[in-house]
Design an enzyme around this catalytic site. Structure first.
Site, PDB file in Angstrom:
ATOM      1  CG  ASP A 175      -1.859   1.223   1.222  1.00 15.10           C
ATOM      2  OD1 ASP A 175      -2.451   1.516   0.167  1.00 15.10           O
ATOM      3  OD2 ASP A 175      -1.991   1.907   2.250  1.00 15.10           O
ATOM      4  CB  SER A 176       0.197   4.749  -0.869  1.00 11.10           C
ATOM      5  OG  SER A 176      -0.987   4.854  -0.098  1.00 11.10           O
TER       6      SER A 176
ATOM      7  CE1 TYR B  46       2.755   5.943  -3.455  1.00  6.48           C
ATOM      8  CE2 TYR B  46       1.783   4.130  -4.666  1.00  6.48           C
ATOM      9  CZ  TYR B  46       2.872   4.694  -4.036  1.00  6.48           C
ATOM     10  OH  TYR B  46       4.059   4.008  -3.984  1.00  6.48           O
ATOM     11  N   GLY B  47      -3.184   9.044  -3.670  1.00  2.00           N
ATOM     12  CA  GLY B  47      -4.527   9.367  -4.176  1.00  2.00           C
ATOM     13  C   GLY B  47      -4.660  10.669  -4.936  1.00  2.00           C
TER      14      GLY B  47
ATOM     15  CB  CYS C  57      -3.061   0.559  -2.592  1.00  2.00           C
ATOM     16  SG  CYS C  57      -3.102   2.303  -3.015  1.00  2.00           S
ATOM     17  CG  ASN C  58      -9.467   0.622  -3.382  1.00  2.00           C
ATOM     18  OD1 ASN C  58     -10.305  -0.049  -3.949  1.00  2.00           O
ATOM     19  ND2 ASN C  58      -9.224   0.502  -2.092  1.00  2.00           N
ATOM     20  CB  THR C  59      -4.720   5.028  -5.358  1.00  2.00           C
ATOM     21  OG1 THR C  59      -5.643   5.493  -4.367  1.00  2.00           O
ATOM     22  CG2 THR C  59      -4.338   6.163  -6.267  1.00  2.00           C
TER      23      THR C  59
ATOM     24  CD  GLU D 253      -1.143   7.298   5.846  1.00  2.00           C
ATOM     25  OE1 GLU D 253       0.028   7.567   6.104  1.00  2.00           O
ATOM     26  OE2 GLU D 253      -1.502   6.176   5.411  1.00  2.00           O
TER      27      GLU D 253
ATOM     28  CB  CYS E 222      -9.791   4.558   0.086  1.00  2.00           C
ATOM     29  SG  CYS E 222      -8.219   5.042   0.849  1.00  2.00           S
ATOM     30  CB  THR E 223      -6.932  -0.174   1.864  1.00  2.00           C
ATOM     31  OG1 THR E 223      -5.816   0.664   1.513  1.00  2.00           O
ATOM     32  CG2 THR E 223      -7.239  -1.097   0.702  1.00  2.00           C
ATOM     33  CG  HIS E 224      -5.839   4.990   4.360  1.00  5.58           C
ATOM     34  ND1 HIS E 224      -5.230   4.522   3.222  1.00  5.58           N
ATOM     35  CD2 HIS E 224      -4.849   5.516   5.136  1.00  5.58           C
ATOM     36  CE1 HIS E 224      -3.928   4.771   3.302  1.00  5.58           C
ATOM     37  NE2 HIS E 224      -3.681   5.368   4.463  1.00  5.58           N
TER      38      HIS E 224
HETATM   39  N1  DGL Z   1      -4.999   3.269   0.660  1.00  3.34           N
HETATM   40  C1  DGL Z   1      -5.002   3.809  -0.664  1.00  3.34           C
HETATM   41  C2  DGL Z   1      -6.220   3.327  -1.447  1.00  3.34           C
HETATM   42  O1  DGL Z   1      -6.792   2.283  -1.132  1.00  3.34           O
HETATM   43  C3  DGL Z   1      -4.941   5.302  -0.812  1.00  3.34           C
HETATM   44  C4  DGL Z   1      -4.097   6.096   0.026  1.00  3.34           C
HETATM   45  C5  DGL Z   1      -3.389   7.200  -0.712  1.00  3.34           C
HETATM   46  O2  DGL Z   1      -4.008   8.175  -1.144  1.00  3.34           O
HETATM   47  O3  DGL Z   1      -2.203   7.035  -0.837  1.00  3.34           O
HETATM   48  O4  DGL Z   1      -6.615   3.960  -2.381  1.00  3.34           O
END
Ligand code: DGL
Length: 288
Positions: free
Chosen positions: A24-25, A56-57, A87-89, A172, A206-208
């Site tokens: 993940d990012s 990353y988003g 990570c979805n992004t 975060e 988004c995994t967060h």
């Molecule tokens: N956890 C990442 C996702 O699932 C995004 C976090 C980021 O923006 O880096 O998209």
């Protein structure tokens, strides 16, 4: 990596079993790792958070692709045969290119899997109104990956999306339980529901975002199902390994997990406790 050996040079054709890579990012992928470990406790895992370059988003396609590929090659160079983009992004912006263009050159027997396809297959079964909502990073929303994937399996389902650029930084920085976060949660829930009042299923894309699930649910009627991805991805991985014994034998099984971060390992270890119910010791790695 000028003048240095690239990860691609280090990746050997060895079939020696290695850990499953989870990438993940930052910290969000820990929500996926946790569920994967519950489902598949015997396997070994190597988690990599690219915290030095998160989020990353809000980054462009090219940059997310470049960073993700570097991290995947790094995990391969550490002995992983299978990497999950938790990570979805990264799944939205890099997975397809890596699978189609890079893997054949790196090592055609290695695999990279994402989180979008399994999520889509699950929510397609859950919605009765055929109206789905999506909360995700601006990058995932802009990629249009969710509507496109849903379209492929159920063209009658409509998807409306809401980008939530502040949610990852709030999480975060461990600010997501505070009142300040309420403003941003309310704002995006209201926006999404005002785009389509018939939504009965919402993807936390988004995994967060599982860390905001309670707050989000409090603002919605009980009839709306808010879906986080951990369990879905874990079950899908278990199914994948059952269907692919040739990959399963390449995944080592000693029940261990190592945590790597491109940022400060002490900070990662303490912040990881927001996402996991246990103490961990992270190690620093340089990925470039
Ligand atoms: N956890 C990442 C996702 O699932 C995004 C976090 C980021 O923006 O880096 O998209």
């Amino acid at each position: 990596m000028t003048g240095k050996k690239s990860y691609r040079d280090i990746i050997s054709a060895s079939n020696k079993p290695g850990p499953i890579g989870v990438f993940d990012s930052g910290y969000g992928g820990l929500t996926i790792l946790d569920e994967i470990r519950n489902e598949l406790p015997k396997y070994d895992y190597l988690y990599l958070g690219d915290n030095a370059r998160t989020p990353y988003g809000t980054r462009s396609f090219d940059v997310v692709y470049k960073f993700t590929l570097q991290c995947v090659e790094f995990l391969f160079s550490q002995g992983c045969h299978l990497v999950i983009l938790a990570c979805n992004t990264a799944s939205a912006k890099a997975l397809r290119s890596i699978q189609q263009n890079d893997l054949p050159n790196i090592d055609p027997s290695r695999r990279v899997l994402g989180v979008i396809r399994p999520t889509v297959e699950e929510v397609e079964q859950l919605t009765t109104s055929k109206h789905i909502g999506l909360f995700a990073t601006p990058g995932t929303v802009l990629s249009n990956s969710y509507p496109l994937e849903i379209q492929k399996i159920s063209p009658e389902i409509s998807v409306v999306s809401e980008a939530c650029p502040m949610w990852v930084p709030l999480i975060e920085n461990n600010e997501h339980k505070d009142e300040g976060a309420d403003y941003f949660v309310k704002k995006h829930v209201k926006n999404l529901m005002s785009k389509d009042s018939e939504i009965d299923t919402i993807i936390l894309g988004c995994t967060h975002y599982p860390l905001l699930k309670d707050k989000i649910e409090q603002l919605l009627p009980d009839s709306v199902n808010v879906v986080s991805q951990g369990e879905i991805v874990a079950k899908s991985l278990a199914d994948y390994l059952r269907r692919h014994p040739e990959m399963d034998i390449k995944c080592s099984k000693n029940g261990t997990t190592r945590y790597l971060t491109t940022e400060n390992p002490g900070k990662f270890s303490s912040s990881a406790s927001i996402f996991l119910d246990k103490d961990i010791q992270a190690e620093n790695v340089e990925v470039e």
